[in-house]
Design a protein around this motif. Structure first.
Motif, PDB file in Angstrom:
ATOM      1  N   GLU A 169      40.831  61.322  29.650  1.00  0.00           N
ATOM      2  CA  GLU A 169      41.328  60.141  28.947  1.00  0.00           C
ATOM      3  C   GLU A 169      42.468  60.506  27.999  1.00  0.00           C
ATOM      4  N   PHE A 170      42.380  61.672  27.382  1.00  0.00           N
ATOM      5  CA  PHE A 170      43.479  62.130  26.534  1.00  0.00           C
ATOM      6  C   PHE A 170      44.735  62.369  27.369  1.00  0.00           C
ATOM      7  N   LEU A 171      44.602  63.074  28.480  1.00  0.00           N
ATOM      8  CA  LEU A 171      45.759  63.358  29.340  1.00  0.00           C
ATOM      9  C   LEU A 171      46.378  62.068  29.863  1.00  0.00           C
ATOM     10  N   LEU A 172      45.539  61.095  30.215  1.00  0.00           N
ATOM     11  CA  LEU A 172      46.030  59.815  30.720  1.00  0.00           C
ATOM     12  C   LEU A 172      46.821  59.070  29.642  1.00  0.00           C
ATOM     13  N   GLU A 173      46.264  59.008  28.448  1.00  0.00           N
ATOM     14  CA  GLU A 173      46.946  58.300  27.364  1.00  0.00           C
ATOM     15  C   GLU A 173      48.281  58.947  27.020  1.00  0.00           C
TER      16      GLU A 173
END
Length: 449
Positions: free
Chosen positions: A175-179
């Motif tokens: 989720e961090f990488l996506l954001e």
């Protein structure tokens, strides 16, 4: 030059993250992630254990493994990964009950390859030499981590420490990488599948044809691109066959289904603290995790893996996996994996979880189940026969007549149970290849042959 990444799991997200970091200043490169599911992280990347190792790999993968382990630590230090996705150094143990030790078939020292442990159902602990434990760690009287229940007749050996191993909560990392990728301009297309390669008059790749995977399979038009990266995990062979139907090449990746369960325990309610105050992975909390790899024994016929890990802001949980099912067929969409969950397999894994971390009873009586279920999972890992991932450019000879000029068709798949561990290294290396740079790890032995 635009790039389309097919597959929005941790490998695809890692590539999008590093590629967008490298190109955001110029603003002249479009990056797209295409995923056939209506939601991301519904299979392996959302339900994996999140174990990271620096040197548990065969020689062909060792350079990539070391790079990726370093990148995981650096990313955590830069972005407070300890708090955001539970990054922490990990003590690692092997556990055998009765006479089933890590020296059984498929372990280090046997005649099989280092990668055979997964398919043969033996313990991953055989990949590494035993190492001494750190003094002062929070342990039970028998030497086992306090988050786990001591095993009657069990034999526990320390095999690695927080300098060489770590853990993350995979979904929160994704989720961090996506954001971050979205903030850098990466465009994400859900419920979308690629159905054909578009070429110009001389047969050179110029784009992809898209179709909705929703109820009506609507035509979504076309997307221009010069680079296509296949990173759809276990679905990668099907994507390749769809795009290049005239090719005689088959991507040597097979799906292997595996069950997992995450629970909360009354005996593991706060993060364990590193007694030596080493700030591994950033942050000032000095949190640490524990991993136990088990050989088949009295209470289970397979080789379970159990992680006392952290989630966001120090939330504690125990993840247990290792129960595989090679008979399950891959569904069309990753979001449909949960429909295939077998209650009997989950029950079997639950019993193992209770034995490893439940409330102990007197003597050899089975432990009491006082655990709270966080989630139950089934995921398909992309397995290659060699046990090594496929990373690199796919030669025109394999594309069934499709030509590539300035761009190319690339693959980054087949990471098996090491997808989380090798993710960031793979993302950086492929982004470098796409930009014509020398890769930061030696991946010469990992290309499609």
């Amino acid at each position: 030059m635009s790039t389309v990444i097919i597959g929005g799991g941790i490998i695809g997200l890692s590539m999008a993250y590093y590629l967008s970091l490298a190109t955001r200043a110029t603003g002249n490169t479009a990056i797209h992630i295409i995923d056939s599911s209506p939601a991301l992280l519904t299979s392996a990347s959302g339900y994996a254990g999140g174990f990271l190792a620096s040197d548990w790999f065969s020689p062909a993968v060792s350079s990539l493994g070391a790079l990726s382990f370093r990148l995981h630590r650096e990313l955590a230090e830069e972005h407070n990964g300890q708090r955001k996705w539970g990054y922490a150094g990990s003590h690692v143990y092997s556990l055998s009950v009765d006479d089933h030790g890590i020296s059984s078939k498929g372990s280090k020292g046997s005649k099989g390859r280092r990668e055979d442990w997964l398919l043969e159902g033996t313990s991953r602990a055989g990949l590494v030499e035993s190492k001494s434990d750190d003094k002062g760690a929070m342990l039970n009287d028998d030497g086992s981590p306090a988050a786990f229940t001591p095993q009657v007749g069990g034999s526990l050996d320390t095999i690695a420490n927080p300098e060489d191993c770590a853990q993350v909560e995979p979904k929160e990392l994704c989720e961090f990488l996506l954001e971050e990728s979205k903030n850098n301009g990466v465009q994400v297309h859900l419920s979308t599948k690629v159905t054909a390669v578009l070429t110009d008059s001389d047969g050179t790749l110029k784009g992809l044809k898209l179709e909705s995977t929703g109820d009506h399979n609507n035509d979504l038009g076309e997307i221009e691109c010069h680079n296509v990266v296949l990173s759809a995990g276990a679905w990668t062979p099907g994507v390749f066959k769809t795009l290049f139907p005239r090719s005689k090449t088959r991507i040597p990746i097979s799906p292997l289904a595996g069950y997992s369960i995450a629970v909360k325990s009354p005996r593991y309610t706060a993060p364990l603290v590193d007694p030596e105050k080493r700030h591994i992975g950033g942050g000032e909390d000095n949190w640490q995790c524990y991993a136990i790899y088990c050989a088949p024994g009295r209470y289970w016929s397979y080789a379970p893996e159990a992680y006392a890990r952290l989630a966001r802001n120090g939330q504690t949980e125990v993840w247990v996996g290792g129960l595989n099912d090679s008979t399950l067929s891959l569904p069309e969409l990753a979001v449909d994996v949960k429909k295939l969950i077998d209650p009997g397999s989950i029950e079997s894994l639950r019993k193992t979880t209770v034995q490893l971390t439940g409330l102990a009873k007197e003597g050899a009586e089975l432990n009491q189940d006082d655990l709270e279920t966080v989630r139950e999972g089934l995921c398909f890992r992309p397995i290659t026969h060699s046990g090594m991932p496929l990373i690199g450019r796919i030669s025109e000879n394999h594309l069934g007549g499709c030509k590539v000029n300035d761009g190319g068709v690339w693959i980054a798949a087949g990471h098996g149970p090491w997808g989380i561990s090798l993710s960031l290294g793979t993302g950086l290396v492929v982004s470098e290849l796409l930009l014509g740079k020398k890769p930061s790890a030696d991946i010469r032995a990992l290309g499609l042959r």
